[in-house]
Design a protein around this motif. Structure first.
Motif, PDB file in Angstrom:
ATOM      1  N   GLY A 180       0.761  -1.326   0.118  1.00 36.85           N
ATOM      2  CA  GLY A 180      -0.001   0.237  -0.060  1.00 36.85           C
ATOM      3  C   GLY A 180       0.936   1.222  -0.101  1.00 36.85           C
ATOM      4  O   GLY A 180       1.728   1.351   0.801  1.00 36.85           O
ATOM      5  N   GLY A 181       0.250   2.251  -1.001  1.00 33.89           N
ATOM      6  CA  GLY A 181       1.140   3.430  -1.001  1.00 33.89           C
ATOM      7  C   GLY A 181       0.544   4.691  -0.570  1.00 33.89           C
ATOM      8  O   GLY A 181       0.868   5.756  -0.976  1.00 33.89           O
ATOM      9  N   THR A 235       2.970  -1.361  -4.689  1.00 37.30           N
ATOM     10  CA  THR A 235       1.627  -0.627  -4.843  1.00 37.30           C
ATOM     11  C   THR A 235       1.180  -0.975  -6.328  1.00 37.30           C
ATOM     12  O   THR A 235       1.880  -1.258  -7.164  1.00 37.30           O
ATOM     13  CB  THR A 235       2.076   0.826  -4.928  1.00 37.30           C
ATOM     14  OG1 THR A 235       2.842   1.307  -6.056  1.00 37.30           O
ATOM     15  CG2 THR A 235       2.597   1.256  -3.670  1.00 37.30           C
ATOM     16  N   LEU A 275       3.185   5.768  -7.153  1.00 36.19           N
ATOM     17  CA  LEU A 275       2.981   6.329  -6.091  1.00 36.19           C
ATOM     18  C   LEU A 275       1.983   7.937  -6.316  1.00 36.19           C
ATOM     19  O   LEU A 275       2.607   8.513  -6.892  1.00 36.19           O
ATOM     20  CB  LEU A 275       4.208   6.648  -5.274  1.00 36.19           C
ATOM     21  CG  LEU A 275       5.068   5.609  -4.731  1.00 36.19           C
ATOM     22  CD1 LEU A 275       6.274   6.178  -3.790  1.00 36.19           C
ATOM     23  CD2 LEU A 275       4.349   4.592  -3.747  1.00 36.19           C
ATOM     24  N   GLU A 332       6.168  -0.604  -8.166  1.00 43.19           N
ATOM     25  CA  GLU A 332       4.874  -0.211  -8.565  1.00 43.19           C
ATOM     26  C   GLU A 332       4.299  -0.984  -9.626  1.00 43.19           C
ATOM     27  O   GLU A 332       4.842  -1.781 -10.628  1.00 43.19           O
ATOM     28  CB  GLU A 332       5.154   1.256  -9.088  1.00 43.19           C
ATOM     29  CG  GLU A 332       5.384   2.282  -8.176  1.00 43.19           C
ATOM     30  CD  GLU A 332       5.971   3.317  -8.617  1.00 43.19           C
ATOM     31  OE1 GLU A 332       5.668   4.627  -8.174  1.00 43.19           O
ATOM     32  OE2 GLU A 332       6.951   3.460  -9.555  1.00 43.19           O
ATOM     33  N   THR A 353      -3.681  -1.217   2.957  1.00 40.20           N
ATOM     34  CA  THR A 353      -4.419  -1.278   1.722  1.00 40.20           C
ATOM     35  C   THR A 353      -5.594  -0.495   1.750  1.00 40.20           C
ATOM     36  O   THR A 353      -6.302  -0.500   0.774  1.00 40.20           O
ATOM     37  CB  THR A 353      -4.699  -2.578   1.546  1.00 40.20           C
ATOM     38  OG1 THR A 353      -5.424  -3.335   2.537  1.00 40.20           O
ATOM     39  CG2 THR A 353      -3.378  -3.518   1.062  1.00 40.20           C
TER      40      THR A 353
END
Length: 515
Positions: free
Chosen positions: A16-17, A37, A41, A156, A193
């Motif tokens: 989670g970002g 992620t 981001l 990512e 998340t």
């Protein structure tokens, strides 16, 4: 994807970002950590959409005790007072730390933090950035710090699909990306998340927020808490967009009122009026809409031509919808906004599963209780992200020497579950509707298809809501309108949910254990 993940085995993994995930990754330095992620981001998640700000007792007329009192009152008996005090006491230092890493908070002419007022706060204590773009600025500053931190590897475009378990503990994380799937060997995973808003037709959350972390944790055997409590923000910009644009509570904090098409201010006689707790305002707005009346947020007298200066992002959203809030009332409706429930965690963010932590909206720390106090969530994400980082850093863990096999599930699709959840778990619920939701969601959750994970989350929410035979905070049962004398938090595992879904022979309350 394989190249991006090369050398990432045996490191802690943060999923989670958003604000909580970025904070946890940054505060783990100098220990190497992997942050995964699903999007670049700052390009996804609820954090960048947050408008209101961060609640912290930094004003001369404020302190942590006053902030705690407001939080407990909003939480309607279900807050954990010890955890709430810890988090809120740490909030001012979190603001200082964020400013140190480059967060550009709004300040007055003397250079002091500019403080706003939001519903159910007894003081001006909302620290904001760029007027109404606090989340975006936090993510910008934290993401820049994370990218500059040599101990953080950011990957990512990768989605988490399953936690891989061995002997009851986390042994890896199954992830998928454009290049296929792989298992990261790790004995330490932190989930950040986000929430469950994408399970509702009307929401301020992005489509990725369908409860992925809850599904991952539940399938791994973790306990979840208070899943029935979903906060519906009362003032989303009405329209066909998805997600709906939020019209921040701070607008009401500056004096805007809620009216019907004929100008009636229907909250005038309610204690707190427009600044009553969110559940009160959301139900009042829902009642007007259900009666066929259109509802508006009217800032013409309170802000007028100053609206765009104080709330530039909201003014832009209104302009895109053809509305000038300086001269026109803004059409609004309630929308699923924040999930008070989540993965049960202790004071360090540890779940009930060895090797699994959680922070941010996906975690249930006990801060929010039955109804989150406005702007407490971003503070919680930063503070608890630090605590999770400290806990992981202080825990020795060795992943398995080899990758364990794991079957790749399909990409999740919440569409089927959304129709069911929206119908039966909205602002108002009742027992028959919740039973219908469980009956409809259970086969989807067992299917193994794209519907399975979102349906599993919806199923567990419905089970928890059926077990809570009272109305409290954001959970309103039309068939159980009274509030129980004793406030009890609900605790649920996946096994509990399956047991209830198989039939209703046992009383629902027996299936949802109380803590």
């Amino acid at each position: 994807m394989t190249a991006a993940l090369a050398g990432c085995d045996a490191r802690p993994v943060i999923v989670g970002g958003g604000v909580a995930g970025l904070a946890a990754a940054l505060f783990l330095a100098p220990r190497p950590v992997v942050l995964i992620t699903r999007a670049p981001l700052g390009a996804d998640g609820s954090s960048p959409l947050a408008q209101g700000g961060m609640a912290a007792s930094v004003g001369d007329d404020d302190d942590a005790d006053l902030h705690l009192a407001d939080t407990l009152a909003a939480g309607d008996g279900l807050c954990d007072p010890i955890m709430a005090r810890r988090i809120l006491t740490a909030a001012p230092d979190a603001i200082t730390e964020l400013a140190r890493i480059g967060t550009r908070f709004d300040r007055d002419a003397a250079g002091r933090l500019a403080l706003g007022l939001e519903a159910a706060h007894s003081r001006r204590r909302i620290v904001h950035a760029d007027g109404d773009a606090t989340g975006r600025e936090l993510v910008r500053a934290l993401a820049a710090a994370v990218r500059a931190c040599p101990s953080v590897t950011v990957v990512e475009g990768v989605e988490a699909r399953r936690l891989v378990m061995a002997q009851g503990a986390v042994a890896g994380l199954l992830v998928a990306g454009d290049g296929g799937g792989t298992v990261l060997r790790t004995a330490q995973v932190a989930l950040a998340t986000g929430g469950v808003g994408a399970l509702f037709a009307h929401t301020t959350n992005p489509d990725s927020a369908f409860g992925l972390g809850l599904a991952l944790a539940a399938r791994a055997g973790a306990a979840l808490m208070d899943l029935e409590f979903v906060q519906f923000h009362p003032t989303a910009l009405a329209g066909t967009a998805r997600p709906l644009s939020l019209v921040s509570e701070a607008v009401r904090g500056e004096g805007a009122t809620l009216i019907t098409a004929d100008g009636t201010r229907f909250l005038a006689q309610v204690p707190g009026a427009e600044l009553a707790p969110r559940d009160v305002v959301a139900r009042a707005v829902w009642a007007e809409l259900s009666a066929g009346r259109t509802v508006f947020l009217d800032a013409r007298s309170a802000l007028g031509q100053g609206f765009a200066r104080r709330f530039p992002a909201i003014a832009g959203l209104c302009a895109s919808a053809g509305i000038d809030p300086a001269t026109q009332p803004i059409p609004i409706r309630p929308a699923a906004h924040y999930h008070m429930g989540g993965i049960a965690v202790d004071g360090e963010g540890r779940s009930t599963v060895a090797g699994l932590w959680a922070c941010g909206e996906v975690a249930s720390t006990g801060l929010h209780g039955a109804n989150r106090l406005a702007s407490n969530s971003l503070v919680e994400g930063v503070v608890c992200g630090r605590w999770v980082a400290e806990s992981i850093a202080g825990t020795r863990a060795t992943p398995p020497a080899r990758r364990l096999p794991a079957e790749m599930p399909p990409p999740p699709d919440p569409a089927a579950a959304r129709a069911i959840v929206s119908r039966h778990l909205g602002v108002l619920r009742d027992g028959d509707g919740l039973k219908a939701a469980i009956t409809a969601l259970a086969p989807l959750a067992r299917s193994g298809g794209a519907d399975a994970d979102p349906a599993l989350v919806g199923l567990m929410m419905a089970v928890s809501a059926l077990g809570r035979q009272e109305s409290r905070g954001a959970h309103t049962r039309t068939d159980c309108p009274q509030t129980a004398h004793h406030a009890r938090r609900s605790r649920l595992t996946l096994d509990d949910a399956w047991s209830l879904a198989e039939g209703f022979a046992a009383p629902p309350a027996a299936r949802v254990r109380s803590q």
